[in-house]
Scaffold this active site. Structure first.
Site, mmCIF file in Angstrom:
data_model
loop_
_atom_site.group_PDB
_atom_site.id
_atom_site.type_symbol
_atom_site.label_atom_id
_atom_site.label_comp_id
_atom_site.label_asym_id
_atom_site.label_seq_id
_atom_site.Cartn_x
_atom_site.Cartn_y
_atom_site.Cartn_z
ATOM 1 N N PRO A 1 0.685 -1.114 -0.299
ATOM 2 C CA PRO A 1 -0.201 -0.146 0.599
ATOM 3 C C PRO A 1 1.220 1.628 0.169
ATOM 4 O O PRO A 1 1.856 1.164 0.517
ATOM 5 C CB PRO A 1 -0.444 -0.288 0.856
ATOM 6 N N LYS A 2 -0.075 2.380 -0.763
ATOM 7 C CA LYS A 2 1.418 3.672 -0.549
ATOM 8 C C LYS A 2 0.660 4.570 0.782
ATOM 9 O O LYS A 2 -0.475 4.694 0.451
ATOM 10 C CB LYS A 2 1.097 4.623 -1.752
ATOM 11 N N TRP A 3 1.219 4.757 1.476
ATOM 12 C CA TRP A 3 1.296 5.333 2.743
ATOM 13 C C TRP A 3 0.907 6.297 1.885
ATOM 14 O O TRP A 3 1.719 7.469 2.031
ATOM 15 C CB TRP A 3 1.649 4.466 4.039
ATOM 16 N N ASP B 1 -2.935 6.149 -0.370
ATOM 17 C CA ASP B 1 -2.271 6.850 -2.076
ATOM 18 C C ASP B 1 -2.723 5.973 -2.583
ATOM 19 O O ASP B 1 -2.400 6.542 -3.662
ATOM 20 C CB ASP B 1 -1.451 8.055 -1.442
ATOM 21 N N GLY B 2 -2.515 5.194 -2.604
ATOM 22 C CA GLY B 2 -2.080 4.124 -3.941
ATOM 23 C C GLY B 2 -1.615 2.556 -3.730
ATOM 24 O O GLY B 2 -1.853 1.796 -2.444
#
Length: 358
Positions: free
Chosen positions: A28-30, A175-176
């Site tokens: 996951p994009k934190w 975030d992505g």
């Protein structure tokens, strides 16, 4: 400090791609403050993406590092602030305060957490030259006893799982997705990873502009607004234009210039009364307290379509990108109702314990 990797270190970066690439490790994009943490015994230092020290702003992370992390390590990750089972970037920004007394108060009232996703050094060993698959395995071992403040990000090599994360985790404020080649060595300040972020469009009202820093007759950035129950709310800016376009915009916008007496925003007055409020709605920066809050007000008549990734509260989380002008749209029709609302997702289902009170 006496570590195999010493501060400051610029974090390894990612480049944007439109789809999740196959055959990699996915995370996951934190959405927080990127930070490389250095611990050498009782010494702890938190760096930032721009190599500015973050240590003084997060004393609770320093204290937790002494009990949760190996005695000598260098770990890359993200400082995040969970609120009500989702990430709260606005509350995280408020942690960057110059007064030591307020830093201490906020550390107790709104404690941050650290999500780790890479390992640069452990003990006497420099891991930066090793492939990511080895660094990830060593990081999992190093953080086996961590918590409740330090957490290991989920990772998978399964592409369908990464695609599901991309859609589901946005509801928790993420975030992505980040994709990392399995054989990737750690390369500071190099865009060698890949990121896939959400892309959306919105029609916004151009409510003002800031002059270009060159001092020329040119636009630096356009201030964007959306209507909510008849009131125009500030939602962000766009500013990536070629210089020729900046000059053309300056000329085109002059007939719309007005004064603050008839304009819904007056940030100079807001800043005098409440600096935090002014920053929250588009003026100033905690990294640059002297940033000019002023702008040239425009009659809110012109509409622009912009690209954005997601909202943080009532504002675009990142600077929006110009898409096209919308002369066919009435400014009053540009409301919050057009924006997508991601399905709510529990942050604790991504990293167990992260959303719990510290």
């Amino acid at each position: 400090m006496d570590l195999p990797v010493l501060p400051p270190v610029s974090p390894m970066l990612s480049k944007s791609v439109s789809t999740i690439p196959p055959g990699m490790s996915y995370e996951p994009k934190w959405d927080g403050f990127r930070s490389i943490l250095f611990r050498d015994g009782a010494e702890v230092e938190l760096g930032s993406r721009k190599e500015r020290p973050m240590t003084r702003y997060f004393p609770e992370l320093v204290a937790a590092a002494l009990t949760e992390l190996p005695p000598r390590c260098v770990i890359d990750g993200e400082i995040v602030l969970p609120t009500e089972n989702r990430l709260d970037f606005e509350a995280l920004q408020l942690r960057l305060h110059p007064a030591a007394s307020r830093v201490a108060m906020l550390a107790e009232q709104t404690p941050a957490a650290f999500v780790a996703f890479d390992l640069l050094a452990l003990g006497d060993d420099d891991y930066t030259g090793r492939p990511f698959i080895e660094r990830r395995a060593a990081l999992e071992t190093a953080l086996a006893g961590a918590g409740p403040t330090f957490h290991l990000t989920p990772a998978t090599t399964d592409l369908p799982t990464a695609q599901r994360w991309f859609h589901e985790f946005e509801g928790a404020g993420l975030d992505g997705v980040i994709a990392k080649p399995l054989d990737l060595t750690y390369q500071p300040d190099k865009r060698v990873m890949f990121k896939v972020k959400h892309q959306r469009t919105a029609d916004c009202v151009v409510a003002g502009y800031r002059p270009h820093k060159s001092g020329a007759d040119a636009v630096g950035s356009l201030l964007l607004g959306l209507y909510d129950d008849g009131s125009l709310a500030s939602v962000g800016v766009i500013g990536a234009f070629p210089m020729a376009t900046r000059r053309t915009l300056f000329t085109e916008l002059q007939p719309l210039v007005t004064d603050f007496d008839t304009h819904p925003w007056n940030w100079a007055a807001q800043a005098a009364a409440d600096p935090d409020l002014a920053r929250r709605y588009g003026g100033g920066s905690r990294w640059n307290a002297g940033k000019d809050l002023s702008f040239v007000p425009l009659r809110p008549e012109r509409v622009v379509e912009v690209r954005y990734d997601h909202m943080e509260g009532r504002r675009f989380r990142h600077t929006a990108q110009f898409n096209r002008w919308r002369p066919d749209r009435d400014a009053r029709s540009c409301t919050f109702a057009q924006l997508d609302s991601p399905t709510v997702f529990d942050l604790g289902d991504i990293v167990p314990g992260l959303a719990e009170p510290q």
